[in-house]
Write an enzyme that holds these catalytic residues in place. Structure first.
Site, PDB file in Angstrom:
ATOM      1  N   ALA A  76       0.810  -1.218   0.000  1.00  0.00           N
ATOM      2  CA  ALA A  76       0.000   0.000   0.000  1.00  0.00           C
ATOM      3  C   ALA A  76       0.841   1.265   0.000  1.00  0.00           C
ATOM      4  CB  ALA A  76      -0.943   0.000   1.207  1.00  0.00           C
ATOM      5  N   ASN A 156      -6.350   3.508  10.123  1.00  0.00           N
ATOM      6  CA  ASN A 156      -5.537   2.406  10.639  1.00  0.00           C
ATOM      7  C   ASN A 156      -5.407   2.423  12.156  1.00  0.00           C
ATOM      8  OD1 ASN A 156      -3.887   4.820   9.946  1.00  0.00           O
ATOM      9  ND2 ASN A 156      -2.256   3.645  10.925  1.00  0.00           N
ATOM     10  N   CYS A 333       7.462   6.475  21.829  1.00  0.00           N
ATOM     11  CA  CYS A 333       8.247   7.027  22.929  1.00  0.00           C
ATOM     12  C   CYS A 333       9.712   7.034  22.519  1.00  0.00           C
ATOM     13  CB  CYS A 333       8.062   6.193  24.196  1.00  0.00           C
ATOM     14  SG  CYS A 333       9.077   6.770  25.559  1.00  0.00           S
TER      15      CYS A 333
END
Length: 536
Positions: A76, A156, A333
């Protein structure tokens, strides 16, 4: 032997269906159909070509397209790049304006950022608080120089479904083309390119139980969509995408699409029920928030934010339990610079809630028993983290989560002290000496509570809101302080870092502890002595 994690990250990738793997294995070795599909001069090539064309038809059938409208790509991401750049370069004489949303996948966002650098004007539309595109906002943004509208069908991160049919009507009314990133939609919800009146649509095989490294772009033929290639070479795929075709991967994608065509209805219903079951269990916890619409949503995605916990600690805790859970989120993070999901921020979540989000994505092999186990484990972990947090002021009784002895992301000392921190009950009297501090560049907060008798620390405890390392440092500091003389008390961040083998990117966690200790001593010196501030 390590326990295999419960897999709830199907939106990231799906395992290949064994029936797909079996078909793929027939196109690899010398005694099979291993040929180059472009080598039509001999049987090896013709057999490979026939397999590729059968797969093209299988993909087309799943989305209501014609086989000739399917262009093979590597996935994609390439399909999105080819659609956006290929259309822009073909229609630049018509205008240089593109419309998209702030909540698109990075492969669209980054491609459009590139187009902006090339002089294109891109309008970024914001979603409403449910994650849906306002058609009124699209109507205001679109104009006669708009060449392309690019909107994701199923988000998503949240699973929210856009009203693609109405978006197509609006785009076409102004002569613009519509590209849809359908990587999370195909095989999960009904998708028919003719009924939706689409011009371009991106698919990735590994999202629908096929292999990684292969995908497709639907390119409309009637009326024809012009597309300039982004890869040049042998003129494969009608000149739109050159490169030797990976026959075994393409065959796998075709088989995966054929299976979805046969089994889609029952699978979607079953997965929807499991998702609702998961939400019902988690929603019993206080201060949890479902991100995105609970109605216009794909079957397998559930995104939740948890108040009162740190996102990294939550994710690491879930993957580090005795029965680990494999999940992901849109947050990241990176040391003291922690980035919350841009998708959830666009929906109105503040940074802390956006960062403490979990995307559960269910699939073909998710079971009822797994959902039950996840609800139980998640409840235990969230309660333990909240009990440890100075930001959570509701009394929390909880069964202690069962954690593993090690975690691949952390040193043994950090992980073991993190687990110790989770398992420590709050037992300090209200009269104990307290300081609270935080460190710039981090959301972490540490509450240090100390009980002193005759200038000796008889008990110390840290409550910490923060990542795994911050909680571990707090637990280690509590143990280190106990029994020490207040006079001459000295501890540096470097010493803590060495003792716990703290990664350099987590140095801010040790600075937090150093600051808390310094504050404790400073406030004591400014008063008439620590002994007179606490109960002895």
């Amino acid at each position: 032997m390590s326990t295999r994690p419960i897999y709830l990250d199907y939106a990231a990738t799906t395992p290949i269906d064994p029936r797909v793997a079996e078909v793929m294995s027939q196109y690899l070795t010398a005694d099979q159909d291993f040929g180059n599909a472009a080598s039509m001069q001999h049987d090896y090539g013709r057999a490979a070509h026939a397999a590729v064309e059968e797969a093209r038809e299988q993909v087309a059938n799943l989305i209501g397209a014609e086989p000739a409208e399917i262009v093979w790509t590597s996935g994609a991401t390439e399909s999105n790049n080819l659609a956006i750049k290929g259309v822009a370069e073909s229609y630049a004489d018509r205008g240089r304006h593109i419309i998209s949303m702030k909540t698109e996948h990075k492969s669209v966002v980054d491609t459009l950022r590139y187009m902006e650098q090339q002089g294109w004007r891109v309008t970024w539309l914001m979603p409403d608080d449910q994650g849906r595109l306002s058609l009124e906002e699209l109507k205001k943004a679109i104009s006669d120089d708009t060449v392309l509208v690019s909107i994701m069908m199923v988000n998503n991160e949240t699973g929210v479904i856009q009203d693609i049919r109405l978006i197509a009507e609006m785009a076409h009314a102004h002569g613009a083309l519509l590209h849809v990133d359908a990587a999370q939609a195909v095989g999960k919800i009904p998708v028919n390119v003719k009924m939706l009146d689409l011009d371009l649509l991106s698919i990735s095989a590994h999202k629908l139980y096929g292999p990684k490294g292969v995908g497709a772009l639907y390119v409309r033929r009637q009326p024809r969509v012009r597309l300039l290639p982004q890869m040049h070479g042998g003129g494969h795929e009608r000149g739109m995408r050159s490169g030797t075709l990976p026959v075994h991967q393409i065959v796998g994608m075709g088989k995966a699409c054929a299976l979805l065509g046969e089994e889609f209805g029952n699978e979607a219903v079953r997965i929807s029920k499991l998702r609702d079951q998961l939400w019902q269990g988690i929603s019993l916890l206080p201060d949890v928030f479902r991100n995105g619409s609970d109605k216009e949503v794909a079957p397998g995605i559930l995104n939740i934010s948890f108040g009162g916990v740190d996102g990294e600690a939550l994710h690491a805790g879930l993957s580090g339990m005795s029965l680990p859970i494999a999940i992901s989120s849109g947050s990241a993070c990176t040391a003291a610079s922690q980035e919350a999901s841009y998708v959830l921020r666009a929906l109105g979540r503040d940074d802390e809630l956006a960062y403490a989000s979990v995307r559960f994505s269910l699939g073909r092999w998710t079971t009822d028993s797994e959902i039950y186990a996840v609800v139980e484990a998640l409840t235990e972990l969230v309660n333990a983290l909240r009990r440890q947090s100075p930001k959570w002021d509701i009394q929390t009784e909880c069964r202690l989560p069962e954690m593993s002895g090690t975690h691949a992301q952390y040193s043994d000392a950090v992980w073991q002290n993190f687990v110790k921190g989770l398992n420590t009950a709050w037992e300090m009297p209200e009269t104990a000496f307290k300081v609270i501090c935080n460190t710039p560049g981090s959301r972490a907060v540490m509450k240090l509570v100390v009980l002193v008798e005759q200038e000796v620390i008889v008990s110390a405890q840290c409550q910490v809101f923060g990542c795994v390392t911050a909680i571990a440092v707090g637990a280690w500091l509590s143990a280190w302080l106990k029994g020490r003389q207040v006079a001459g008390l000295d501890l540096s961040a470097a010493e803590i870092e060495q003792a716990l083998s703290v990664a350099p990117v987590k140095r801010h966690c040790t600075l937090l502890a150093e600051d808390a200790l310094r504050m404790f001593l400073q406030v004591g010196r400014q008063s008439n002595g620590i002994d007179q501030l606490v109960a002895s």
